[in-house]
Design a protein around this motif. Sequence first.
Motif, PDB file in Angstrom:
ATOM      1  N   ASP A  45     -29.317 -23.287  -5.262  1.00 20.17           N
ATOM      2  CA  ASP A  45     -28.375 -21.930  -5.405  1.00 20.17           C
ATOM      3  C   ASP A  45     -29.300 -20.622  -5.138  1.00 20.17           C
ATOM      4  N   THR A  48     -30.155 -20.418  -1.755  1.00 14.77           N
ATOM      5  CA  THR A  48     -29.252 -19.874  -0.770  1.00 14.77           C
ATOM      6  C   THR A  48     -29.055 -18.271  -1.023  1.00 14.77           C
ATOM      7  N   SER A  86     -22.077 -18.994  -8.878  1.00 15.95           N
ATOM      8  CA  SER A  86     -20.838 -18.435  -8.219  1.00 15.95           C
ATOM      9  C   SER A  86     -21.194 -17.685  -7.167  1.00 15.95           C
ATOM     10  N   THR A  89     -22.147 -19.953  -4.323  1.00 17.14           N
ATOM     11  CA  THR A  89     -20.605 -20.318  -3.728  1.00 17.14           C
ATOM     12  C   THR A  89     -20.108 -19.299  -2.808  1.00 17.14           C
ATOM     13  N   ASP A  90     -20.138 -18.124  -3.351  1.00 20.73           N
ATOM     14  CA  ASP A  90     -19.332 -16.982  -2.591  1.00 20.73           C
ATOM     15  C   ASP A  90     -20.283 -16.761  -1.114  1.00 20.73           C
ATOM     16  N   GLU A  92     -22.013 -19.072   0.366  1.00 20.18           N
ATOM     17  CA  GLU A  92     -21.750 -20.155   1.170  1.00 20.18           C
ATOM     18  C   GLU A  92     -20.385 -20.043   1.797  1.00 20.18           C
ATOM     19  N   SER A  93     -19.514 -19.601   1.320  1.00 22.85           N
ATOM     20  CA  SER A  93     -18.148 -19.518   1.951  1.00 22.85           C
ATOM     21  C   SER A  93     -17.766 -18.292   2.566  1.00 22.85           C
ATOM     22  N   MET A  94     -18.546 -17.430   2.921  1.00 22.48           N
ATOM     23  CA  MET A  94     -18.457 -16.252   3.947  1.00 22.48           C
ATOM     24  C   MET A  94     -18.829 -16.868   5.353  1.00 22.48           C
ATOM     25  N   PRO A  95     -18.202 -16.030   6.172  1.00 20.47           N
ATOM     26  CA  PRO A  95     -18.646 -16.368   7.370  1.00 20.47           C
ATOM     27  C   PRO A  95     -20.004 -16.228   7.851  1.00 20.47           C
TER      28      PRO A  95
END
Length: 127
Positions: A45, A48, A86, A89-90, A92-95
């Motif tokens: 994390d 990332t 958190s 995760t945000d 990684e989920s973004m374009p």
Amino acid sequence: MKSLLQRALVYVLALSVLGLSSPVVVEAQIIGTLAAVEAQQRDKDLATVNGALAREEVRQKMTEMGVDAQQLDARIAAMTDSELRSLATDIESMPAGGDALAVIGIVFLVLLILEAVGVIDIFKKFP
């Protein structure tokens, strides 16, 4: 000369043999599977988040908003595991790509965290 070298070698060997006789105290503990997985997950994390924040656009936007890069790095390192998870995760989920929305989202999240911690005061409280 040879006698001096032999004498020095004998002294060194005698000292090393004396050092072997002293007990060495070693403590070992069993690390649980959950602790090992959490440590690996935190490292992932952190990589990332740091990877996203290392982008030039993000650093430039942070500088424009008045956020110090070293202070930001220190605050990211001090985040708890759940906060870091958190945020990662945000991210990684973004374009993917140079999407301005992703950059703004990351900047907003970091500023929100800095506000919650009390480092900066963006949202002034009115009387």
